[in-house]
Design a protein around this motif. Structure first.
Motif, PDB file in Angstrom:
ATOM      1  N   ASP A 193      65.056  24.005 138.149  1.00 41.68           N
ATOM      2  CA  ASP A 193      65.080  23.612 136.753  1.00 41.68           C
ATOM      3  C   ASP A 193      66.464  23.730 136.119  1.00 41.68           C
ATOM      4  N   VAL A 194      67.353  24.573 136.656  1.00 37.95           N
ATOM      5  CA  VAL A 194      68.677  24.742 136.065  1.00 37.95           C
ATOM      6  C   VAL A 194      69.528  23.505 136.355  1.00 37.95           C
ATOM      7  N   VAL A 195      70.109  22.936 135.302  1.00 38.76           N
ATOM      8  CA  VAL A 195      70.946  21.743 135.437  1.00 38.76           C
ATOM      9  C   VAL A 195      72.405  22.128 135.633  1.00 38.76           C
ATOM     10  N   ASP A 196      72.898  23.086 134.826  1.00 42.27           N
ATOM     11  CA  ASP A 196      74.284  23.543 134.887  1.00 42.27           C
ATOM     12  C   ASP A 196      74.325  25.058 134.699  1.00 42.27           C
ATOM     13  N   VAL A 197      75.353  25.677 135.253  1.00 39.99           N
ATOM     14  CA  VAL A 197      75.644  27.092 135.006  1.00 39.99           C
ATOM     15  C   VAL A 197      77.050  27.156 134.424  1.00 39.99           C
ATOM     16  N   ARG A 198      77.231  27.972 133.396  1.00 44.28           N
ATOM     17  CA  ARG A 198      78.524  28.056 132.710  1.00 44.28           C
ATOM     18  C   ARG A 198      79.050  29.486 132.759  1.00 44.28           C
ATOM     19  N   PHE A 199      80.307  29.649 133.118  1.00 43.72           N
ATOM     20  CA  PHE A 199      80.944  30.958 133.220  1.00 43.72           C
ATOM     21  C   PHE A 199      82.055  31.057 132.177  1.00 43.72           C
ATOM     22  N   TYR A 200      82.085  32.198 131.485  1.00 43.95           N
ATOM     23  CA  TYR A 200      83.124  32.438 130.476  1.00 43.95           C
ATOM     24  C   TYR A 200      83.576  33.882 130.573  1.00 43.95           C
ATOM     25  N   CYS A 201      84.898  34.109 130.585  1.00 42.72           N
ATOM     26  CA  CYS A 201      85.401  35.477 130.503  1.00 42.72           C
ATOM     27  C   CYS A 201      86.834  35.502 129.992  1.00 42.72           C
ATOM     28  N   THR A 202      87.196  36.632 129.406  1.00 40.39           N
ATOM     29  CA  THR A 202      88.561  36.910 128.981  1.00 40.39           C
ATOM     30  C   THR A 202      88.882  38.353 129.353  1.00 40.39           C
ATOM     31  N   HIS A 203      90.175  38.678 129.433  1.00 38.89           N
ATOM     32  CA  HIS A 203      90.612  40.034 129.749  1.00 38.89           C
ATOM     33  C   HIS A 203      91.860  40.336 128.945  1.00 38.89           C
ATOM     34  N   SER A 204      91.934  41.554 128.406  1.00 41.67           N
ATOM     35  CA  SER A 204      93.035  41.902 127.516  1.00 41.67           C
ATOM     36  C   SER A 204      94.384  42.023 128.223  1.00 41.67           C
ATOM     37  N   SER A 205      94.404  42.045 129.546  1.00 44.88           N
ATOM     38  CA  SER A 205      95.664  42.195 130.274  1.00 44.88           C
ATOM     39  C   SER A 205      96.430  40.879 130.410  1.00 44.88           C
ATOM     40  N   HIS A 206      95.804  39.760 130.034  1.00 43.19           N
ATOM     41  CA  HIS A 206      96.492  38.461 130.100  1.00 43.19           C
ATOM     42  C   HIS A 206      95.880  37.534 129.056  1.00 43.19           C
ATOM     43  N   ASP A 207      96.490  36.360 128.868  1.00 43.69           N
ATOM     44  CA  ASP A 207      96.024  35.449 127.827  1.00 43.69           C
ATOM     45  C   ASP A 207      95.268  34.240 128.379  1.00 43.69           C
ATOM     46  N   VAL A 223      73.052  29.256 131.216  1.00 44.74           N
ATOM     47  CA  VAL A 223      72.396  28.207 132.004  1.00 44.74           C
ATOM     48  C   VAL A 223      71.851  27.148 131.053  1.00 44.74           C
ATOM     49  N   ARG A 224      71.823  25.934 131.565  1.00 45.54           N
ATOM     50  CA  ARG A 224      71.233  24.842 130.780  1.00 45.54           C
ATOM     51  C   ARG A 224      70.072  24.266 131.572  1.00 45.54           C
ATOM     52  N   LEU A 225      68.917  24.267 130.942  1.00 45.74           N
ATOM     53  CA  LEU A 225      67.713  23.722 131.546  1.00 45.74           C
ATOM     54  C   LEU A 225      67.394  22.399 130.881  1.00 45.74           C
ATOM     55  N   PRO A 226      66.724  21.502 131.587  1.00 44.42           N
ATOM     56  CA  PRO A 226      66.429  20.195 130.996  1.00 44.42           C
ATOM     57  C   PRO A 226      65.438  20.312 129.857  1.00 44.42           C
ATOM     58  N   GLY A 227      65.555  19.412 128.908  1.00 50.34           N
ATOM     59  CA  GLY A 227      64.598  19.345 127.809  1.00 50.34           C
ATOM     60  C   GLY A 227      63.485  18.369 128.130  1.00 50.34           C
ATOM     61  N   PRO A 228      62.563  18.162 127.201  1.00 51.78           N
ATOM     62  CA  PRO A 228      61.465  17.208 127.409  1.00 51.78           C
ATOM     63  C   PRO A 228      62.006  15.785 127.360  1.00 51.78           C
ATOM     64  N   THR A 229      61.183  14.833 127.788  1.00 56.11           N
ATOM     65  CA  THR A 229      61.606  13.437 127.764  1.00 56.11           C
ATOM     66  C   THR A 229      61.766  12.925 126.340  1.00 56.11           C
ATOM     67  N   LYS A 230      61.067  13.539 125.387  1.00 53.03           N
ATOM     68  CA  LYS A 230      61.307  13.228 123.978  1.00 53.03           C
ATOM     69  C   LYS A 230      61.233  14.525 123.185  1.00 53.03           C
ATOM     70  N   ALA A 231      61.894  14.550 122.035  1.00 51.25           N
ATOM     71  CA  ALA A 231      61.989  15.774 121.256  1.00 51.25           C
ATOM     72  C   ALA A 231      60.623  16.204 120.742  1.00 51.25           C
ATOM     73  N   PRO A 232      60.315  17.533 120.763  1.00 50.85           N
ATOM     74  CA  PRO A 232      59.076  18.034 120.161  1.00 50.85           C
ATOM     75  C   PRO A 232      59.066  17.739 118.670  1.00 50.85           C
ATOM     76  N   THR A 233      57.886  17.594 118.102  1.00 48.86           N
ATOM     77  CA  THR A 233      57.790  17.255 116.681  1.00 48.86           C
ATOM     78  C   THR A 233      57.359  18.434 115.827  1.00 48.86           C
ATOM     79  N   THR A 234      56.974  19.539 116.439  1.00 51.76           N
ATOM     80  CA  THR A 234      56.525  20.707 115.674  1.00 51.76           C
ATOM     81  C   THR A 234      57.694  21.612 115.359  1.00 51.76           C
TER      82      THR A 234
END
Length: 216
Positions: free
Chosen positions: A1-15, A108-119
């Motif tokens: 079900d996972v479409v994409d995985v995203r990684f983010y990090c920073t460290h104070s020892s460099h920019d 992580v990004r998982l797929p949505g429905p084929t059309k947007a929910p209305t509730t």
């Protein structure tokens, strides 16, 4: 079900900022199973990835070695004197062996429905959770500014509870904390999660968050 995985990090020892997404099949599988199954390799990190707008790190392009220990914490990808790793009280973000503060996030990004929910839903009170640890505050956005969660909705008693952040985004909701249902009839309890509706098209669910602060 996972479409994409995203990684983010920073460290104070460099920019430098490490911020990329990947659609590599192996990496997506680890996000679901929590295990490399002995099959991790540099090719899983040097192909199928996309640098996001603030990415300036050497990794993952410079990946030369990998680890099969654990999931995404124990140096799953690393190069010459640079690695992504969280070893208990030690963490690395595109560096190695330097003391300092760091922030690590996995989405992580998982797929949505084929059309947007209305509730339309209304707001949760539970603390959001991330895999392997609790998230006790809204994560810091990649630009460094706090992300507001004050307007986040939760489903009313008559609503059909969405099962992904993408579904909430398609309903027009902003970044924040949301209640989602278990997918595929697993019988698991509903979960309160943090959703990022802004970065790279939105629909991201926070899987893991780690903040190491040596100065406070």
């Amino acid at each position: 079900d996972v479409v994409d995985v995203r990684f983010y990090c920073t460290h104070s020892s460099h920019d430098r900022t490490l911020h990329f997404k990947t659609s590599n099949q192996h990496v997506r599988g680890v996000a679901v199973s929590g295990s490399h199954g002995g099959a991790n390799s540099p090719a899983h990190w040097t192909s199928g990835w996309t640098a996001l707008s603030d990415h300036s790190a050497y990794l993952p392009a410079s990946t030369t070695t990998t680890s099969n220990n654990g999931d995404f914490a124990r140096a799953p990808f690393r190069g010459n004197n640079v690695r992504w790793a969280i070893y208990g009280s030690t963490s690395y973000c595109d560096d190695y062996g330097r003391p300092g503060d760091s922030t690590h996030q996995i989405w992580v990004r998982l797929p949505g429905p084929t059309k947007a929910p209305t509730t339309a839903p209304t707001s949760p009170t539970a603390t959001p959770t991330a895999k392997s640890m609790s998230l006790t505050a809204a994560p810091t956005s990649p630009t460094g500014s706090p992300t507001s969660v004050s307007a986040s909705p939760t489903p009313s008693s008559s609503a059909v509870l969405p099962s992904t952040c993408m579904e909430y985004m398609l309903m027009g909701h902003a970044s924040g904390v949301y209640m989602i249902s278990a997918r595929n009839g697993s019988g698991l309890p509903n979960q309160s999660v943090y959703c990022d509706m802004d970065e790279d098209g939105g629909g991201w669910l926070l899987l893991y968050s780690y903040n190491r602060n040596l100065t406070t």
